[in-house]
Write a protein that holds these residues in place. Structure first.
Motif, PDB file in Angstrom:
ATOM      1  N   ILE A   1       2.125   1.698  -3.597  1.00 20.57           N
ATOM      2  CA  ILE A   1       1.044   2.196  -4.456  1.00 20.57           C
ATOM      3  C   ILE A   1       0.770   3.670  -4.173  1.00 20.57           C
ATOM      4  O   ILE A   1       0.567   4.471  -5.083  1.00 20.57           O
ATOM      5  N   SER A   2       0.790   4.055  -2.911  1.00 15.93           N
ATOM      6  CA  SER A   2       0.584   5.461  -2.541  1.00 15.93           C
ATOM      7  C   SER A   2       1.673   6.349  -3.140  1.00 15.93           C
ATOM      8  O   SER A   2       1.392   7.423  -3.669  1.00 15.93           O
ATOM      9  N   LEU A   3       2.916   5.910  -3.058  1.00 12.07           N
ATOM     10  CA  LEU A   3       4.018   6.681  -3.640  1.00 12.07           C
ATOM     11  C   LEU A   3       3.881   6.803  -5.148  1.00 12.07           C
ATOM     12  O   LEU A   3       4.140   7.858  -5.725  1.00 12.07           O
TER      13      LEU A   3
ATOM     14  N   SER B   1       0.828  -1.212   0.000  1.00 16.28           N
ATOM     15  CA  SER B   1       0.000   0.000   0.000  1.00 16.28           C
ATOM     16  C   SER B   1       0.863   1.264   0.000  1.00 16.28           C
ATOM     17  O   SER B   1       0.513   2.260  -0.633  1.00 16.28           O
ATOM     18  N   LEU B   2       1.997   1.230   0.688  1.00 17.92           N
ATOM     19  CA  LEU B   2       2.906   2.375   0.668  1.00 17.92           C
ATOM     20  C   LEU B   2       3.469   2.601  -0.740  1.00 17.92           C
ATOM     21  O   LEU B   2       3.554   3.743  -1.210  1.00 17.92           O
TER      22      LEU B   2
ATOM     23  N   VAL C   1       1.055   6.737  -6.902  1.00 21.84           N
ATOM     24  CA  VAL C   1      -0.045   7.662  -7.165  1.00 21.84           C
ATOM     25  C   VAL C   1       0.406   9.110  -6.952  1.00 21.84           C
ATOM     26  O   VAL C   1       0.103   9.997  -7.749  1.00 21.84           O
ATOM     27  N   LEU C   2       1.143   9.357  -5.877  1.00 22.35           N
ATOM     28  CA  LEU C   2       1.649  10.705  -5.623  1.00 22.35           C
ATOM     29  C   LEU C   2       2.595  11.164  -6.724  1.00 22.35           C
ATOM     30  O   LEU C   2       2.543  12.310  -7.176  1.00 22.35           O
ATOM     31  N   HIS C   3       3.454  10.266  -7.175  1.00 20.44           N
ATOM     32  CA  HIS C   3       4.393  10.594  -8.242  1.00 20.44           C
ATOM     33  C   HIS C   3       3.650  10.937  -9.533  1.00 20.44           C
ATOM     34  O   HIS C   3       3.977  11.910 -10.214  1.00 20.44           O
TER      35      HIS C   3
END
Length: 101
Positions: free
Chosen positions: A13-15, A10-11, A17-19
């Motif tokens: 995937i979050s990174l 999940s971390l 998406v942020l990128h």
């Protein structure tokens, strides 16, 4: 163990998406800046005004026209005011002198 793998996934995937969101934001900003640059100024009239008091007007207008075409900016007035157009002020000849009048 399964919880830590899920947390790491999940971390990541979050990174990702942020990128992607940041990349989209940067692209949007660049296209907005490019939109402002697409509005060309009238270099002929701007250089006529800039060079009207020059003793060698043809040379002044030719140099000013070249600088205006590259920078899309001509400082106001007949001399000085170089800080208004940093690109215009930074162009130099092969000899290291200022190119733009």
């Amino acid at each position: 163990m399964a919880i830590s793998k899920a947390l790491i996934a999940s971390l990541l995937i979050s990174l990702l998406v942020l990128h992607l969101a940041e990349a989209h934001q940067t692209t949007s900003n660049e296209s907005a800046v490019a939109g402002n640059l697409s509005e060309k100024i009238d270099c002929g009239s701007a250089c006529d005004a800039r060079c009207r008091l020059a003793s060698r007007q043809k040379i002044c207008k030719r140099a000013c026209g070249t600088c205006c075409a590259r920078c899309n900016c001509v400082p106001p007035g007949t001399a000085g005011n170089q800080e208004v157009c940093p690109c215009y002020a930074s162009l130099t000849t092969h000899g290291g002198r200022r190119k733009c009048p």
